[in-house]
Design an enzyme around this catalytic site. Structure first.
Site, PDB file in Angstrom:
ATOM      1  CG  HIS A 202      58.705  28.868  10.564  1.00 43.50           C
ATOM      2  ND1 HIS A 202      58.692  30.235  10.579  1.00 43.50           N
ATOM      3  CD2 HIS A 202      58.252  28.518   9.330  1.00 43.50           C
ATOM      4  CE1 HIS A 202      58.281  30.693   9.409  1.00 43.50           C
ATOM      5  NE2 HIS A 202      58.013  29.666   8.624  1.00 43.50           N
TER       6      HIS A 202
ATOM      7  NE  ARG B 119      56.873  34.761   7.336  1.00 45.33           N
ATOM      8  CZ  ARG B 119      56.916  33.583   6.713  1.00 45.33           C
ATOM      9  NH1 ARG B 119      56.268  32.550   7.208  1.00 45.33           N
ATOM     10  NH2 ARG B 119      57.599  33.439   5.598  1.00 45.33           N
TER      11      ARG B 119
ATOM     12  CD  GLU C  34      59.263  32.317  13.318  1.00 47.11           C
ATOM     13  OE1 GLU C  34      58.094  31.983  13.559  1.00 47.11           O
ATOM     14  OE2 GLU C  34      59.875  31.965  12.289  1.00 47.11           O
TER      15      GLU C  34
HETATM   16  P1  NAI Z   1      49.440  33.472  -1.064  1.00 45.19           P
HETATM   17  O1  NAI Z   1      50.092  34.756  -1.505  1.00 45.19           O
HETATM   18  O2  NAI Z   1      49.118  32.424  -2.069  1.00 45.19           O
HETATM   19  O3  NAI Z   1      48.075  33.818  -0.297  1.00 45.19           O
HETATM   20  C1  NAI Z   1      47.942  34.809   0.670  1.00 45.19           C
HETATM   21  C2  NAI Z   1      46.488  35.279   0.647  1.00 45.19           C
HETATM   22  O4  NAI Z   1      46.292  36.187   1.723  1.00 45.19           O
HETATM   23  C3  NAI Z   1      46.110  36.001  -0.655  1.00 45.19           C
HETATM   24  O5  NAI Z   1      44.929  35.430  -1.207  1.00 45.19           O
HETATM   25  C4  NAI Z   1      45.861  37.431  -0.192  1.00 45.19           C
HETATM   26  O6  NAI Z   1      44.829  38.083  -0.944  1.00 45.19           O
HETATM   27  C5  NAI Z   1      45.421  37.193   1.241  1.00 45.19           C
HETATM   28  N1  NAI Z   1      45.481  38.380   2.066  1.00 45.19           N
HETATM   29  C6  NAI Z   1      46.247  39.501   1.911  1.00 45.19           C
HETATM   30  N2  NAI Z   1      45.945  40.394   2.863  1.00 45.19           N
HETATM   31  C7  NAI Z   1      44.972  39.841   3.634  1.00 45.19           C
HETATM   32  C8  NAI Z   1      44.231  40.280   4.759  1.00 45.19           C
HETATM   33  N3  NAI Z   1      44.419  41.505   5.278  1.00 45.19           N
HETATM   34  N4  NAI Z   1      43.295  39.446   5.286  1.00 45.19           N
HETATM   35  C9  NAI Z   1      43.087  38.227   4.762  1.00 45.19           C
HETATM   36  N5  NAI Z   1      43.733  37.756   3.681  1.00 45.19           N
HETATM   37  C10 NAI Z   1      44.682  38.555   3.139  1.00 45.19           C
HETATM   38  O7  NAI Z   1      50.358  32.914   0.083  1.00 45.19           O
HETATM   39  P2  NAI Z   1      50.463  31.395   0.609  1.00 45.19           P
HETATM   40  O8  NAI Z   1      51.448  30.657  -0.213  1.00 45.19           O
HETATM   41  O9  NAI Z   1      49.100  30.841   0.788  1.00 45.19           O
HETATM   42  O10 NAI Z   1      51.135  31.641   2.039  1.00 45.19           O
HETATM   43  C11 NAI Z   1      50.448  32.337   3.070  1.00 45.19           C
HETATM   44  C12 NAI Z   1      51.434  32.664   4.165  1.00 45.19           C
HETATM   45  O11 NAI Z   1      51.862  31.456   4.781  1.00 45.19           O
HETATM   46  C13 NAI Z   1      52.746  33.317   3.673  1.00 45.19           C
HETATM   47  O12 NAI Z   1      52.613  34.733   3.570  1.00 45.19           O
HETATM   48  C14 NAI Z   1      53.720  32.948   4.753  1.00 45.19           C
HETATM   49  O13 NAI Z   1      53.738  33.991   5.725  1.00 45.19           O
HETATM   50  C15 NAI Z   1      53.125  31.694   5.383  1.00 45.19           C
HETATM   51  N6  NAI Z   1      53.966  30.505   5.174  1.00 45.19           N
HETATM   52  C16 NAI Z   1      54.301  29.758   6.271  1.00 45.19           C
HETATM   53  C17 NAI Z   1      55.099  28.625   6.122  1.00 45.19           C
HETATM   54  C18 NAI Z   1      55.450  27.744   7.287  1.00 45.19           C
HETATM   55  O14 NAI Z   1      56.395  26.945   7.168  1.00 45.19           O
HETATM   56  N7  NAI Z   1      54.756  27.829   8.408  1.00 45.19           N
HETATM   57  C19 NAI Z   1      55.627  28.246   4.813  1.00 45.19           C
HETATM   58  C20 NAI Z   1      55.132  29.044   3.717  1.00 45.19           C
HETATM   59  C21 NAI Z   1      54.349  30.167   3.914  1.00 45.19           C
END
Ligand code: NAI
Length: 333
Positions: free
Chosen positions: A294, A233, A262
């Site tokens: 994105h 993000r 964005e």
């Molecule tokens: P997820 O929920 O599986 O993993 C997120 C991880 O970040 C978790 O392990 C959590 O413990 C960790 N986390 C939380 N706070 C943190 C911090 N302060 N420092 C480091 N790690 C921290 O989520 P997933 O599916 O891996 O997605 C991650 C992000 O990717 C989403 O939140 C979304 O913003 C973004 N995303 C982007 C997309 C795109 O098209 N570019 C599509 C899908 C998701």
């Protein structure tokens, strides 16, 4: 159930119709969701929204007035929703927790490879008959140190791929998952990851804690010439600080699939308009910056999975009053 689908593109229609048109009455709206457009949900029991739709207290109050019971997000991230206001309004919020982490992980690696080997520049040169190699030199990924911030589903996917390239992978997550170490990555404190990685890739959600996690101080602590990748993000990095880092060479490569502002740009064809965002325009001037709009999620597999889970959330809500994958605010203290 009647569903108002905001920010609907032709591809959303194709995949959502395939997943659920026989089950629900889907009304597609090109408009982004905002306090000004929330009224368009009139008559709908559920609203389907995307990443740059605004689901704030004003929108939720309007939905409460209109009798909308569910906001079904077509995304994993939910930073655009005021969850406390949703709870107050008695409106359920659902998301698609894991539709295709590989889609985003693979796009992340596409940015890394393109930047490293200057594919974006080579493409233009060759089309113009310029076959000179000066300025296109890259570096081997094999043996490099890659730092992954956030080892959830997408972070783990990137770790797997980068280990396959023969990289040393460092990981930081406040909730370390044993799967990370089992794969061969090493959990380290964030400061160590920032100071020792050749490539840093962000895969944590945008929260108050991660807002501007990468600021001027973090950039100053990075290896000079670091490659920084953000497919998570936009708000996780302070873009103005990153511009300064690019200007003085602290950042050697920048790959973005997301951008702080964005919402005013992405997902629309603005090619015949003037870009009024000076920070974004400045980013576009660097040869070592590669930005995509994105599209990390944008594979056929991911769109199909997003549509199916979104319809399943709406169906479960209609049948039981609870979506399949709810997102809830923590209870008030
Ligand atoms: P997820 O929920 O599986 O993993 C997120 C991880 O970040 C978790 O392990 C959590 O413990 C960790 N986390 C939380 N706070 C943190 C911090 N302060 N420092 C480091 N790690 C921290 O989520 P997933 O599916 O891996 O997605 C991650 C992000 O990717 C989403 O939140 C979304 O913003 C973004 N995303 C982007 C997309 C795109 O098209 N570019 C599509 C899908 C998701």
């Amino acid at each position: 159930m009647d569903v108002a689908v905001f920010s609907a593109k032709p591809y959303d229609r194709t995949f959502l119709d395939a997943a659920g048109a026989s089950r629900h009455r889907l009304r597609y709206l090109e408009a982004h969701l905002s306090p000004a457009t929330a009224i368009l949900a009139q008559g709908a029991g559920a609203v389907c929204a995307f990443v740059n739709d605004t689901v704030d207290a004003a929108v939720l109050a309007e939905f409460q007035r209109l009798g909308v019971g569910l906001v079904a997000l077509r995304s994993a991230g939910f930073n655009n929703v005021d969850l406390a206001a949703a709870r107050e309004a008695g409106i359920a919020v659902a998301r698609v927790p894991a539709y295709s982490p590989e889609a985003v992980a693979e796009h992340t690696v596409a940015l890394i490879l393109s930047l490293d080997r200057n594919i974006h520049r080579a493409y233009s040169r060759v089309r113009e008959g310029n076959f000179a190699l000066d300025g296109l030199m890259g570096f081997n990924l094999h043996g490099r140190t890659v730092g992954i911030v956030g080892t959830g589903r997408i972070g783990l996917g990137v770790i797997r791929i980068m280990l396959g390239f023969g990289c040393r992978v460092l990981a930081y997550d406040p909730y370390p998952d044993p799967a990370t170490a089992a794969l061969g990555a090493v959990h380290v404190p964030l400061a160590e990851l920032i100071a020792t990685s050749d490539i840093i890739s962000l895969h944590c959600p945008l929260t108050p804690e991660t807002h501007h996690l990468i600021d001027a101080n973090a950039i100053a602590a990075m290896k000079r010439g670091v490659m920084l990748i953000n497919t998570s993000r936009g708000g996780i990095i302070d873009t103005r600080a990153v511009v300064e880092g690019l200007k003085d060479g602290a950042i050697g490569h920048l790959g973005l699939d997301v951008y702080e502002e964005e919402a005013d740009l992405f997902f629309e064809d603005l090619s015949d308009q003037v870009i009024r965002d000076d920070v974004f325009a400045r980013l576009q001037t660097f040869p070592n910056v590669l930005i995509t709009g994105h599209q990390g999620f944008f594979t056929a597999e991911a769109l199909s999975a997003i549509a199916e889970t979104t319809i399943a959330n709406i169906t479960a809500f209609e049948e039981t009053g609870e979506p399949l994958h709810p997102v809830a605010a923590p209870p008030p203290a």
